[in-house]
Structures are given as structure tokens and as C-alpha cells.
Motif scaffolding. Structure first.
Motif, mmCIF file in Angstrom:
data_model
loop_
_atom_site.group_PDB
_atom_site.id
_atom_site.type_symbol
_atom_site.label_atom_id
_atom_site.label_comp_id
_atom_site.label_asym_id
_atom_site.label_seq_id
_atom_site.Cartn_x
_atom_site.Cartn_y
_atom_site.Cartn_z
ATOM 1 N N THR A 57 15.924 26.654 39.342
ATOM 2 C CA THR A 57 14.756 25.998 40.370
ATOM 3 C C THR A 57 15.343 25.158 41.108
ATOM 4 N N GLY A 58 15.933 25.545 42.269
ATOM 5 C CA GLY A 58 15.843 24.336 43.371
ATOM 6 C C GLY A 58 14.934 24.325 44.564
ATOM 7 N N SER A 59 15.372 23.112 45.405
ATOM 8 C CA SER A 59 14.427 23.166 46.578
ATOM 9 C C SER A 59 14.333 24.393 47.646
ATOM 10 N N ARG A 60 13.388 24.885 48.063
ATOM 11 C CA ARG A 60 13.520 25.974 48.974
ATOM 12 C C ARG A 60 13.934 25.764 50.331
ATOM 13 N N LEU A 61 14.173 24.243 50.789
ATOM 14 C CA LEU A 61 14.631 23.970 51.887
ATOM 15 C C LEU A 61 16.192 24.181 51.800
ATOM 16 N N SER A 62 16.629 23.246 50.959
ATOM 17 C CA SER A 62 18.129 23.328 50.709
ATOM 18 C C SER A 62 18.616 22.847 49.547
ATOM 19 N N PHE A 63 19.710 23.474 48.990
ATOM 20 C CA PHE A 63 20.476 23.069 47.608
ATOM 21 C C PHE A 63 20.804 21.646 47.579
ATOM 22 N N ILE A 64 20.661 20.651 48.647
ATOM 23 C CA ILE A 64 20.728 19.220 48.412
ATOM 24 C C ILE A 64 19.717 18.635 48.637
ATOM 25 N N GLN A 65 18.555 19.241 48.751
ATOM 26 C CA GLN A 65 17.300 18.238 48.463
ATOM 27 C C GLN A 65 16.786 18.230 47.150
ATOM 28 N N PRO A 66 16.398 16.979 46.696
ATOM 29 C CA PRO A 66 16.449 17.089 45.258
ATOM 30 C C PRO A 66 14.532 17.390 44.954
ATOM 31 N N LEU A 67 14.575 17.444 43.652
ATOM 32 C CA LEU A 67 13.071 17.873 43.163
ATOM 33 C C LEU A 67 12.583 16.549 42.183
ATOM 34 N N PRO A 68 11.243 16.385 42.250
ATOM 35 C CA PRO A 68 10.753 15.287 41.450
ATOM 36 C C PRO A 68 10.883 15.503 40.175
ATOM 37 N N MET A 69 11.054 14.572 39.239
ATOM 38 C CA MET A 69 11.091 14.750 37.693
ATOM 39 C C MET A 69 9.981 15.342 36.908
ATOM 40 N N SER A 70 8.705 14.955 37.500
ATOM 41 C CA SER A 70 7.380 15.435 37.091
ATOM 42 C C SER A 70 7.318 16.830 36.976
ATOM 43 N N SER A 233 4.579 24.163 42.607
ATOM 44 C CA SER A 233 4.953 23.178 43.836
ATOM 45 C C SER A 233 4.632 24.071 45.218
ATOM 46 N N ALA A 234 3.785 24.930 45.130
ATOM 47 C CA ALA A 234 3.578 25.613 46.372
ATOM 48 C C ALA A 234 2.693 24.909 47.168
ATOM 49 N N ASN A 235 2.708 24.815 48.484
ATOM 50 C CA ASN A 235 2.099 24.096 49.507
ATOM 51 C C ASN A 235 2.437 22.310 49.381
ATOM 52 N N SER A 236 3.303 22.113 48.611
ATOM 53 C CA SER A 236 3.590 20.614 48.569
ATOM 54 C C SER A 236 4.846 20.231 49.266
ATOM 55 N N ASP A 237 5.270 18.859 49.239
ATOM 56 C CA ASP A 237 6.512 18.483 50.003
ATOM 57 C C ASP A 237 7.763 18.830 49.509
ATOM 58 N N HIS A 238 7.732 19.695 48.263
ATOM 59 C CA HIS A 238 8.924 19.764 47.422
ATOM 60 C C HIS A 238 8.840 21.295 46.971
ATOM 61 N N GLU A 239 8.560 22.115 47.721
ATOM 62 C CA GLU A 239 8.412 23.483 47.345
ATOM 63 C C GLU A 239 9.858 24.065 46.718
ATOM 64 N N SER A 240 9.676 24.564 45.763
ATOM 65 C CA SER A 240 11.032 25.248 44.922
ATOM 66 C C SER A 240 11.124 26.666 45.289
ATOM 67 N N LYS A 241 12.369 27.187 44.720
ATOM 68 C CA LYS A 241 12.667 28.532 44.810
ATOM 69 C C LYS A 241 13.440 28.779 43.601
ATOM 70 N N THR A 242 12.895 29.729 42.717
ATOM 71 C CA THR A 242 13.472 29.809 41.522
ATOM 72 C C THR A 242 14.092 31.257 41.608
ATOM 73 N N GLN A 243 15.354 31.490 40.780
ATOM 74 C CA GLN A 243 15.832 32.744 40.919
ATOM 75 C C GLN A 243 16.664 32.707 39.828
ATOM 76 N N THR A 244 17.681 33.915 39.454
ATOM 77 C CA THR A 244 18.382 34.050 38.304
ATOM 78 C C THR A 244 19.577 33.280 38.593
ATOM 79 N N GLU A 245 20.288 32.981 37.588
ATOM 80 C CA GLU A 245 21.532 32.159 37.512
ATOM 81 C C GLU A 245 22.825 32.571 38.521
ATOM 82 N N ALA A 246 22.975 33.962 38.625
ATOM 83 C CA ALA A 246 23.955 34.554 39.214
ATOM 84 C C ALA A 246 23.375 34.592 40.869
ATOM 85 N N ALA A 247 22.146 34.829 41.041
ATOM 86 C CA ALA A 247 21.617 34.778 42.371
ATOM 87 C C ALA A 247 21.759 33.465 43.017
#
Length: 388
Positions: A57-70, A233-247
Motif C-alpha cells: 500500500t503506497g500513496s496514490r499520488l506518487s511512490f515518494i509521497q509518505p503515508l501516516p502511521m495511523s 483513506s478514500a477522499n483524504s489528503d493521503h489516498e492510497s493505492k494497494t496492489q500485489t507485490e509484483a505489480a
């Protein structure tokens, strides 16, 4: 096969020219074998049986964008999630900023999600108990001559530490190695450090993580789990994108560079040059043998047989050079990997790559031999014997 002696004699008519052409073909397919191995090693990243059970699970915006620990505890509560971990890209370099190393700050349970990473129990315990401890890939240790117990100075290309500089000092407490070199060879190339130490020691991270790794209890429920995680995290300032490890690995590589496109472009240029070179060789060979081809027709060889003789000569030339080139690539792959001390990892040439290479040999042979063969087939006996 009854005309093989004729085909071979045609190839050996100009031995020097044939030898130089063969060297060009060998070089082209040697390069093909090595580059295809590089491409395949990137394609196989994450494609293991264990990797199928993990989601990233990473940021939907960019892989360099961090996500909150929460998000950690909330992801853990999603139905179907077995355990959760997290990591950050550290961006370490050794001695020279251009000499970058795959280095990650990881959670304390990170290795629990990666059973394919082999770590000695005593060294794992030392890592858990040493705040500045790091685990280093076995091939990386060999490459730089490091030893367990020594200090490891790294320079982060991104994060400063508490004193404001980008110089970090760690203690090597153990080594890690991939159980399966084919799908996890890159584990031998990385450095793992404590996320807690990383977070406490730099003023910019502030409790954020680069990505989450989730192990699912049932692989068949992975899509549902991924959607449930992203819904948090939908509709938040840290929307995520989750996919398989290979993808995730494939997308990460594409954001850095499209390896397939790079390899394809290089090989396209190489094979285009090869077509011009071997095409010129075949055209010269047929022109030199015009009278001999006319004699063959005179003694009863039909036009189709003459066509097939020239095509067979062209294909045989490509097959000899191509097979030698790919065989050399198979032999040189482990040598290159060992010579680079693991910096370059080229897997053995697969059956699929052999089939692709053989297909290219036949196809190029037919293409470069087509025009000379058609010319030989349409040859007029009288004109050819008269030298016109």
C-alpha cells in the motif's frame, strides 16, 4: 538434408567474410542473451509464492509521497489481513553519492512477512536489540569486503540525521540472503535498518512511512482486501493505492525507468544493423555465384529448389552465429554476476528466451535471404552464363 553439402560449400566460399559475419551475429545474440536476462530479473521481482500473499500500500499520488502511521492499526483491522508491516526508502550511498545502495528503514516485524529472506537467529536477535544495527545482503558484503561487527558509514541522498548532516553510522550485526536466487536475488543486494531509529534521528519523517506491506490470510481474497484498505483513506489528503507485490515492483521500476522499453530499443537497433549487415553479405554471395546458380538450373534444379538453397544458407548462417551467441550469454551470465560481486544479477537463460532467440534467428535469416533468393530464382540461364 541431401543438399546440405551444397549449402555448406556456399557458406565456406569466402571464409573470411563468413567468419566476420558470424562474429557480428554472435555479438548481437550475446548481447540479446545478457540484456534479456536483465529484463527477466526485473520482471521476476516479487513473483514468488510468498510474494503472492503480500500486498503493498503506497500513496496514490506518487511512490515518494509518505503515508501516516495511523493507517497501520486500521489496516490491521481489515478482515482477511494476517499481519501488517511498513518501510521507508532510506536512499543510502557508500563513500560516493553516485554509489547508491538499496537501503530501507523497516519495522521490527518486517522480516516476519518475508520468510524467503534467510537470517541467522542469533543475528536476527542482535538486530532486534541494536538500535543502530543493520542487516546487509550477503553479496553486498562480499562486494565491499564488509564484515559483521564493523561500523558502516552511509550517506543518505535524501534524509539528514539529528545533527543536520546526511552522514549516518550503523553497526553491521548480520547478513541476509535470498532462499530463491531466481525470484529474490535482489535481497542479497540491500541493507535493512530500524525504522524507529530512522524516524527518531531525522526531523523530516515525523512518524510517516513510505509504504505498508500486508500479508493476507487467503490469496483468493487479495482483491477484496486491497479495496478495503484503500477505502480507509478514500477522499483524504493521503489516498492510497494497494496492489500485489509484483505489480508494485513493476510500477516502481517503471517510474524509475521502463526496463523493457530500454532493452527493446537497444536490441531493435542491434538487430536492424544485423539485418543490413547480413543482407549485404547474402546479396554479395549470390552475385558472385550467378554463373554457378545458372549451371544448377541447367542440370535440372527447379526455380523453387534454387530459392530454398539460398534461404537455407541465410538461415543456417544466422542459426550458427545465434546459437553460439546465446550459449556464450548463458556461460557469461554467472561470470558477470560473480565479477560484479552481485552488483549485477543475471539469471540463467530460460527456455522462453531460447525459443524467442531461435525464432529471431529464423526470422532474420528469412528476411535477409528473401531478396537474394528471389533474384536467384528468377535468374535467366542464358543471361547468367553470358555474364549479363
Amino acid at each position: 538434408m541431401k543438399y546440405f553439402h551444397l549449402i555448406w560449400a556456399e557458406l565456406m566460399r569466402r571464409k573470411t567474410r563468413t567468419a566476420l559475419t558470424l562474429l557480428s551475429i554472435v555479438a548481437a545474440f550475446l548481447l540479446f542473451g545478457l540484456l534479456d536476462g536483465v529484463r527477466e530479473s526485473f520482471d521476476q521481482a516479487g513473483n514468488s509464492a510468498n510474494g503472492a500473499k503480500r500486498l503493498q500500500t503506497g500513496s496514490r499520488l506518487s511512490f515518494i509521497q509518505p503515508l501516516p502511521m495511523s493507517l497501520n492499526d486500521r489496516i490491521a483491522q481489515v478482515q482477511g489481513v494476517k499481519q501488517v508491516s511498513y518501510a521507508n526508502w532510506f536512499g543510502g550511498a557508500y563513500q560516493d553519492p553516485h554509489n547508491q545502495i538499496f537501503s530501507f528503514a523497516v519495522a521490527s516485524n518486517y522480516l516476519d512477512l518475508y520468510p524467503e529472506i534467510q537470517v541467522d537467529k542469533a543475528q536476527r536477535k542482535a538486530f532486534d536489540e541494536t538500535r543502530t544495527g543493520v542487516l546487509v545482503g550477503a553479496q553486498l558484503m562480499q562486494r565491499f569486503g564488509w564484515k559483521v561487527g564493523q561500523k558502516l558509514p552511509l550517506q543518505s541522498t535524501i534524509f539528514p540525521n539529528s545533527d543536520g548532516s546526511k552522514n549516518w553510522n550503523f553497526d553491521i550485526v548480520g547478513t541476509i540472503a535470498a532462499a530463491d536466487k531466481k525470484t529474490g536475488g535482489w535481497y542479497d543486494q540491500m541493507v535493512l535498518l530500524h525504522w524507529k531509529y530512522f524516524d527518531d534521528s531525522n526531523p523530516y519523517n515525523r512518524g510517516q512511512v513510505g509504504w505498508y506491506i500486508t500479508e493476507v490470510g487467503d490469496v483468493n481474497q487479495a482483491d477484496r482486501v486491497a479495496k478495503a484498505i484503500d477505502a480507509i483513506s478514500a477522499n483524504s489528503d493521503h489516498e492510497s493505492k494497494t496492489q500485489t507485490e509484483a505489480a508494485s515492483a513493476a510500477n516502481w521500476m517503471k517510474q524509475m525507468a521502463d526496463i523493457g522499453l530500454i532493452v527493446g530499443s537497444i536490441m531493435g537497433a542491434v538487430f536492424f544493423t544485423l539485418v543490413l549487415l547480413t543482407g549485404n553479405t547474402m546479396a554479395q554471395a549470390v552475385r558472385e555465384r550467378t554463373s554457378e546458380l545458372a549451371v544448377l538450373k541447367t542440370i535440372g534444379f527447379p526455380d523453387r529448389s534454387v530459392l530454398m538453397l539460398v534461404l537455407a544458407e541465410s538461415v543456417l548462417l544466422l542459426l550458427i552465429g545465434g546459437v553460439v551467441g546465446v550459449a556464450l550469454a548463458r556461460l557469461m551470465g554467472p561470470i558477470v554476476s560473480a565479477g560484479s560481486r552481485g552488483a549485477i544479477n543475471i539469471p540463467p537463460i530460460s527456455g522462453h528466451s531460447w525459443a524467442l532467440a531461435l525464432g529471431l534467428m529464423v526470422a532474420i535469416g528469412l528476411v535477409v535471404g528473401a531478396l537474394p533468393a528471389i533474384r536467384a530464382m528468377r535468374l535467366n540461364i542464358v543471361d547468367a552464363l553470358a555474364g549479363r
